[in-house]
Design a protein around this motif. Structure first.
Motif, short mmCIF file in Angstrom:
data_model
loop_
_atom_site.label_atom_id
_atom_site.label_comp_id
_atom_site.label_asym_id
_atom_site.label_seq_id
_atom_site.Cartn_x
_atom_site.Cartn_y
_atom_site.Cartn_z
N SER A 250 122.56 32.97 12.45
CA SER A 250 123.68 33.60 13.15
C SER A 250 124.16 34.87 12.45
N LEU A 251 123.75 35.07 11.20
CA LEU A 251 124.18 36.26 10.45
C LEU A 251 123.16 37.39 10.48
N GLU A 252 121.97 37.10 10.96
CA GLU A 252 120.92 38.12 10.99
C GLU A 252 121.25 39.21 12.00
N ASP A 253 120.86 40.43 11.67
CA ASP A 253 121.03 41.60 12.54
C ASP A 253 122.49 41.85 12.92
N ARG A 254 123.39 41.55 12.02
CA ARG A 254 124.81 41.82 12.25
C ARG A 254 125.35 42.56 11.04
N GLU A 255 126.38 43.34 11.27
CA GLU A 255 127.09 43.98 10.17
C GLU A 255 127.97 42.92 9.52
N LEU A 256 127.85 42.83 8.21
CA LEU A 256 128.57 41.79 7.46
C LEU A 256 129.44 42.40 6.39
N MET A 257 130.44 41.65 6.00
CA MET A 257 131.26 41.97 4.85
C MET A 257 131.11 40.81 3.88
N ALA A 258 130.99 41.12 2.59
CA ALA A 258 130.87 40.08 1.58
C ALA A 258 131.79 40.41 0.41
#
Length: 141
Positions: free
Chosen positions: A47-55
């Motif tokens: 569900s996290l692939e190909d998405r803009e993420l913040m860590a």
């Protein structure tokens, strides 16, 4: 099952043995196997692939071990596009905390966290990841 020989500090081995005993594991091999499965699976969330993420990545180390602080600075510069913010703080008498805020894709974040974890003499590495698109549009009140 294949036997693997692993080098680790005596203190870590003692912690693994206590953990195994306290949590009902049959021994240190079972603890290490579960740890390896968890580590390898933590960045496999489809569900996290190909998405803009913040860590947010938090690193704790003894400041007297100067190589850790130098490595953190090098990683920050090597990943300048990924690192949105960086904060350094002194914690207690002998420790430092490095906090990184990252913005990017899962593969980039995973690589960065892996490089930090591979840095010798870090005491703790913790992180959280969330999709940026879950915030939704800002609506004026």
């Amino acid at each position: 099952m294949t036997v693997v020989s692993v080098s680790m500090p005596e203190e870590l081995l003692e912690r693994i043995d206590r953990f195994a005993e306290d949590h009902g594991y049959t021994g240190r091999s079972e603890v290490v196997r579960e740890s390896a499965r968890n580590l390898l699976g933590e960045f496999e969330d489809a569900s996290l692939e190909d998405r803009e993420l913040m860590a947010v990545v938090t690193v704790l180390f003894n400041y007297e071990t100067t190589s850790v602080e130098e490595r953190m600075m090098r990683l920050r510069h090597e990943h300048e596009r990924l690192v949105a913010s960086n904060f350094h703080s002194h914690v207690g008498a002998h420790y430092c905390m490095e906090l990184f805020v990252l913005e990017g894709r899962l593969e980039e974040i995973s690589s960065f966290v892996g490089k930090i974890r591979a840095t010798q003499d870090t005491l703790s590495v913790d992180y959280s990841v969330m999709p940026v698109d879950e915030f939704g549009p800002v609506t004026p009140e």
